[in-house]
Write a protein that holds these residues in place. Structure first.
Motif, short mmCIF file in Angstrom:
data_model
loop_
_atom_site.label_atom_id
_atom_site.label_comp_id
_atom_site.label_asym_id
_atom_site.label_seq_id
_atom_site.Cartn_x
_atom_site.Cartn_y
_atom_site.Cartn_z
N ALA A 1 -0.20 3.38 -19.67
CA ALA A 1 0.81 2.37 -19.59
C ALA A 1 2.22 3.08 -19.01
O ALA A 1 2.99 2.60 -18.50
N LEU A 2 2.53 4.23 -19.76
CA LEU A 2 3.46 5.13 -19.31
C LEU A 2 3.10 6.60 -18.87
O LEU A 2 2.36 7.30 -19.48
N ASP A 3 3.67 7.11 -17.75
CA ASP A 3 3.12 8.28 -17.19
C ASP A 3 4.21 9.29 -17.19
O ASP A 3 5.19 9.20 -16.13
N SER A 4 4.58 10.00 -17.97
CA SER A 4 5.78 11.00 -17.97
C SER A 4 7.08 10.43 -17.54
O SER A 4 7.75 10.80 -16.71
N VAL A 5 7.62 9.41 -18.42
CA VAL A 5 8.94 8.86 -18.09
C VAL A 5 9.72 9.52 -18.76
O VAL A 5 9.89 9.97 -19.88
N SER A 6 11.08 10.24 -17.93
CA SER A 6 12.15 10.77 -18.58
C SER A 6 13.23 9.90 -17.89
O SER A 6 13.46 9.35 -16.77
N LEU A 7 14.36 9.90 -18.89
CA LEU A 7 15.30 8.80 -18.67
C LEU A 7 16.64 9.10 -19.39
O LEU A 7 16.45 9.45 -20.75
N GLN A 8 17.74 9.01 -18.74
CA GLN A 8 18.98 9.17 -19.72
C GLN A 8 19.71 7.87 -19.65
O GLN A 8 19.89 7.49 -18.55
N VAL A 9 20.05 7.43 -20.96
CA VAL A 9 20.86 6.05 -20.95
C VAL A 9 21.97 6.47 -21.51
O VAL A 9 22.25 6.41 -22.73
N PRO A 10 22.95 6.07 -20.66
CA PRO A 10 24.42 6.16 -21.26
C PRO A 10 25.02 5.13 -21.93
O PRO A 10 24.16 4.25 -21.72
N PRO A 11 26.10 5.09 -22.81
CA PRO A 11 26.60 3.86 -23.08
C PRO A 11 26.92 2.67 -22.16
O PRO A 11 27.16 3.17 -21.03
N GLY A 12 26.90 1.59 -22.38
CA GLY A 12 26.96 0.49 -21.49
C GLY A 12 25.59 -0.14 -21.30
O GLY A 12 24.86 -0.10 -22.25
N MET A 13 25.73 -1.02 -20.33
CA MET A 13 24.48 -1.84 -19.97
C MET A 13 23.48 -1.03 -18.95
O MET A 13 23.92 -0.56 -18.04
#
Ligand code: ADP
Ligand code: ADP
Length: 223
Positions: free
Chosen positions: A17-29
């Protein structure tokens, strides 16, 4: 800031279902856009500590989420895709009850918190109505009030506009935008319009992989 690195999830039946997901989520939407089956719920549930990914890391501020899920839960507000409500209980009673569970012992403090939330989501006039009588939009606004008890710094909302008419959808999304002024809000959806105006940063998930991160209108070609 939420940092996700090389997150993979394989269900027992072999579905990746997930394949090596990399993600940066800053404040906000922040938007998470993808077609049905892309892996959005798997990713949301992993961040919300409801399932343990097969591999990878998730950090929120100084919390190592997979090592210390309890620490994240204390600062998390989660609105799952299909949440159940107790039909005969009123909005006020339910929020008050959840506030007790979240550790607000003093009734005066609870009253302040619950009243503020009911006003924020515009349910004050119907606070004594049984939840069974709520429309889809009222229900979602109640759901977000429920998620906000305890002042979470991370709020995760999974496919919130399913079944809402356009007016209620907009009302709900604008409410999320207000909340995002002081927290990280991740909005997962398969509807481009949900993120088009409100999520300047949106990740596109397809087949368990992040294929692009950018402004929603630049992502449409990927759908
Ligand atoms: P989305 O939320 O984007 O629709 P999901 O995370 O629900 O995507 O699903 C991603 C993939 O994983 C789909 O192929 C789905 O059928 C599969 N999946 C989801 N949950 C399970 C599960 N509990 N067991 C096996 N496969 C699952
Ligand atoms: P969503 O749109 O959130 O992905 P789904 O319809 O994919 O919703 O999943 C609903 C529920 O069924 C979830 O709890 C999910 O884990 C489970 N599920 C989805 N696909 C599968 C599957 N292929 N095998 C087993 N469980 C699944």
């Amino acid at each position: 800031m939420l940092h996700i690195e090389n997150l993979s999830h394989v269900y027992p039946n072999g579905t990746r279902a997930l394949d090596s997901v990399s993600l940066q989520v800053p404040p906000g939407m922040f938007g998470l856009l993808g077609p049905n089956g892309a892996g959005k719920s798997s990713l949301m549930r992993s961040i919300a500590t409801l399932q343990t990914p097969t591999s990878g890391t998730i950090r929120f501020g100084d919390i190592d989420v997979l090592a210390d899920p309890e620490a994240l839960r204390r600062t998390l507000g989660y609105l799952p895709q299909d949440f159940g409500v107790y039909p005969r209980v009123s909005a006020y009673e339910m929020l008050d009850h959840i506030a007790v569970l979240k550790g607000y012992a003093a009734s005066g403090e609870r009253r302040t918190v619950v009243e503020a939330l009911l006003n924020q989501v515009n349910l004050w006039p119907v606070r004594h109505k049984a939840l069974a009588g709520f429309s889809g939009g009222m229900r979602q606004r109640f759901g977000i009030a429920q998620a906000l008890i305890g002042q979470p710094r991370l709020v995760i909302v999974d496919e919130p506009t399913a079944g809402l008419d356009p007016e209620e959808s907009n009302r709900f999304l604008n409410l999320l935008a207000e909340i995002a002024e002081s927290t990280v809000v991740i909005l997962s959806t398969h509807i481009v319009q949900d993120v088009a105006n409100l999520c300047p940063r949106t990740a596109m998930l397809v087949g368990g992989k992040i294929v692009r991160v950018g402004a929603p209108l630049d992502l449409i070609g990927e759908l």
